[in-house]
Every structure is written in structure tokens, then in C-alpha cells.
Design an enzyme around this catalytic site. Sequence first.
Site, mmCIF file in Angstrom:
data_model
loop_
_atom_site.group_PDB
_atom_site.id
_atom_site.type_symbol
_atom_site.label_atom_id
_atom_site.label_comp_id
_atom_site.label_asym_id
_atom_site.label_seq_id
_atom_site.Cartn_x
_atom_site.Cartn_y
_atom_site.Cartn_z
ATOM 1 N N GLU A 71 21.328 -35.142 29.468
ATOM 2 C CA GLU A 71 22.757 -35.420 29.199
ATOM 3 C C GLU A 71 22.907 -35.726 27.715
ATOM 4 O O GLU A 71 22.248 -36.638 27.212
ATOM 5 C CB GLU A 71 23.266 -36.606 30.029
ATOM 6 C CG GLU A 71 23.446 -36.283 31.489
ATOM 7 C CD GLU A 71 24.106 -37.403 32.284
ATOM 8 O OE1 GLU A 71 24.930 -38.155 31.723
ATOM 9 O OE2 GLU A 71 23.775 -37.520 33.484
ATOM 10 N N GLU A 91 20.022 -42.066 35.920
ATOM 11 C CA GLU A 91 20.429 -43.336 35.296
ATOM 12 C C GLU A 91 20.183 -44.493 36.260
ATOM 13 O O GLU A 91 21.109 -45.262 36.588
ATOM 14 C CB GLU A 91 21.882 -43.280 34.815
ATOM 15 C CG GLU A 91 22.058 -42.258 33.702
ATOM 16 C CD GLU A 91 23.358 -42.376 32.899
ATOM 17 O OE1 GLU A 91 24.248 -43.159 33.280
ATOM 18 O OE2 GLU A 91 23.451 -41.692 31.866
#
Length: 528
Positions: free
Chosen positions: A326, A193
Site C-alpha cells: 500500500e 495492518e
Amino acid sequence: MKKLLSIAALASAAMSMNAQDVQLTLHPDQAQNVIPKEIYGQFAEHLGRCIYGGIWVGKDSNIPNIEGYRKDVFEALKALEVPVMRWPGGCFADEYHWMDGIGPQENRPRMVNTNWGGTVEDNSFGTHEFLNLCEMLGCEPYISGNVGSGTVEEMAKWVEYMNSDTNSTMAELRRKNGREKPWNVKYFGVGNESWGCGGNMKIEYYTNLYRRYNTYARNYGENRLFRIASGANGGDTHWMDVAMRECRYNMDGISVHFYAVRDWGTEDDPITGIPMGKKGSALIYSNQEYYEIVSKSLELEQIIRAHAEVMDKYDPEKKVAIMFDEWGTWYNVEPGTNPGWLYQQNTMRDAVIAASSLDIFHKYTDRVKMANIAQVVNVLQSMILTNEKNPSDPCIMTPTYYIFKMYNKHKEGKFVPADLSCEKIQVNDQEQVPVVSSSSSIKDGVITVSLTNMDVAKTHTIAVNIDGVKKATVLSGEILTSKDVHAYNDFGKKDLLATEAFKGYKLNKQGQLLVTVPAHSVVTLQVK
Ligand code: AHR
């Protein structure tokens, strides 16, 4: 008793509805793409009680353990046949300095887990503990490297430490710490991220960093790293576009993350800064909330399609994979638990979402080569929960665990394209939820058909036609069901939700297979 109830429920529901209101036609002759087992991947972050108290209790714990790994959790994971596990994060990865987690445990420095509740960790679970766990479970490790706050040198040395079989300083250090042979780690993520907790970067900046860090993450011996770039937040196709334009020849895969959240909200928890929002409770929800979150989870398909479209532009041969590392449901934490630890319970609603999400992944395996549900123990949509108040209680398996186990039969089968026709439930002005989700695969001449009734209230009968099969033979059937959609497994109680044998099918005169699936239930059949 449970079986009698579900049969009675089936009978009464079948009387109150039209027969075969859903049509499913399978085309096994068109089966082409193999469903990689890595679609069933797990994610273990240093977050709340995932590692400490979940997977790891330490050798001196009075909780039964195998070399420090919690025994009941280890055994449940072994039974699940986990193919790949991602570690150490998540957001944690970009603040993790791997050298703090090697060597004698008593010498390892303490650290503050700033991302997740400010918890102080003793680094007793590090590289050796993770990679040895993977070896014991027979799963591939997937390491997330630190780009956000780590140096190129630190990352390069980590790869050398794990994978070099020479007499280099890092390989010798590994030997000194008790591991002779390299682990030959294959999956390696360069940051996590990077658009957010991994450094708040713009993609235009990250692509240069990716190329630089990736250069020094070397291959050792015969082992080839499978290099994974940090990908987009949900449907951010600009991120994907620039990443593909600038890095496609330097990466094997790029991650995408997407969580089914009703409403992130704007209110932050005063201590952790984590948005508390209006995510809703994992256990208490109305039918409307059920559909809202199911509908949200189905956005997964649009997200994959949008990214795949961009990728096709640069990479029509599909050399670069989407690693959906994820995904899952995200609710408010259970009352009384640390808001930074993301501990949530898991009901039949999560089972429905797990099944329909896996159905979506199955459909796009030409591009999606891995998916990792968040997370394996005690965090978000977990497989397994341990009791914070009474850690010696046996762990429990969630409904999501049972879906993963049931769906194992699809691993390495060829995805069978299908046509599904069913009614849809209107959620709001824009969103609809089809009453059934399904996916099928074929392996050694046996077709595995999964059918999820997403209708919270009504039983549906699904007429299954299989091209080229006049009269189907059902070899086995399994169901995960409960009278109440809110049902969940709880500590100290026998599992209320667990898969059971399923016989709710019959052949009609035309040889069509009619499968009657109760409301909010998931069935998997093996058919010939
Ligand atoms: O899974 C919880 C967190 O969600 C991860 O640490 C992060 O990558 C994502 O935002």
C-alpha cells in the site's frame, strides 16, 4: 495546440536559466538487479466505489460491461498491463468472510462495510469474480486473508477452495459454483495492518498468530504459496525486527505500508471515525503544499532503508522480500462525497509523486519485490475514475495512470545505478526536495531513462552521461506535462493530461545528451 504551447514554454524557460544545471551519470555496466514487474502492482479494496461502481457493475447493468465488469475500466486496465492485483483489502480483508461471496448471487448475504462508510454490500463481487477478472487481465491475484476476525479453518478452506484440484469438499464446492480448475493463487497475505484495523495487535502476539494461520494455509499440487506477513506501519522497525526474528523461516515476504499525507490531524469524521485532519485538497494547493507532500512522499526511501537494514541483520541473503503493498497520496475527500469512500482527484502533483516513488522502488529491488499503489479505481491515488453522479460517463484515466503506462518500459529491465547532482529546494527547517528524480534500466541493450522535474516553477536541463556510450542515440521520448501543476482530467472532457511524444533533447559537441524538462513534468527516453 498543446504541443505548440509546451514547445513555446520550453523555449522561454530555457532562455531564463543556466543550461544543464543537473548532471546525471548512468553506469549500465553496474546493472545487476532486475526490476520485477510486480513493482507496478495494483490494489483493489471493497472501499467506496473501487469495486462496486468502479470495477463491477453487474451483468444486468445498463452500463456497458463484460460479464459484469465495467467495460471501459476493464479495457483501461488491460491496456495498463497490470502485473498483480491485491484484494479484498486493506482493512476490509480482516472483516471479510469469503463464503458470503460465493454461489448464486441472489443467495449471497448482505454485509455492512464497517470500515468504509457503513456501506451495505451485496457480496455480488466475490472470489470467482475477482479471480476470473485477474485471469482475463492476465495478472496475478494477491489475496489478503482474514486473521483479525476470521478463523484458521476459514482461511485454510479458502486456500483449498481456490487451489485444490482434488475431489475434496472445498474443490467440489468450487466446481459446483462453476469453476472446474483451481486458480492456483500464489500471493497470499496472512492479515492486513494487524497493528491497526486488522486487530490492533502487538507484534509479539501477531507473530504467533501468523505462524499458526500460515501453517494451515496449505500448498496444493505444484502450486507454492508466496506467504506474506502483515508488516509495519511506515517506519516502525520494531515490528519488522520481531517479525523477522520470529517468522523469517515461515514467510516469503512481509508488507510495508506508507502513505504520503501532509497531516493526518486529530479530528475524526463524526460518522466514520476516519481522521479528516489537515490532509489538504487534491486539487487546490499552494506551491508550499506541493513541496510538503512531495517531500513527504520521498520519505519512502528512508522507510525502505530502515526496514532493509533490520532485515539484513536476520536475512543477509535477502530471501524475505518487502512487499510494499500500500502506497500513494492521501488527501481529504472531494467535497460532497462520502468521507468513508476516500474519493480524491489526481493532478500533475500526483504524477510527479508516482514517478519519483517508482524511481525509489527501482533502486531497492534487491529487497522490494512488489508494490501496490492504493488504489486502482475511485479510491486515493487511483489509476481510473468513474463518475458517481453520471455513472454512464466514460471513465477517465488519471495522470498517475499515464505515469504507470509510461514506466512500463522499465518492467523486467535491470536497474542502472547512477549519480545525480542537482540543487535542492528548501521546504522547511528540516526538509528539502531535489529538483530532479530519476531512474534508469537496461533491457536488450536499450536504456530507459526516466527524468522527473519536481521543481514546481522552473524548467531544468539535465546533462545525461552514459558510461561507455560516446554519442547516445535517442530511440523514443515521451512526456507527461501541463502548464498548470493543478491540471487534471475530468469527466466529459478530452484528457488534458496524457503522454505525448517528446523531442526536448539534443546532443552537445561532447556527445552529452541534454534533456530539457519543463516544470513538474515527467519524461522517459529510450536510448542506445
Ligand atoms: O487504502 C486504504 C486503507 O489504508 C487500507 O484499507 C488500510 O490497509 C490502510 O490503512
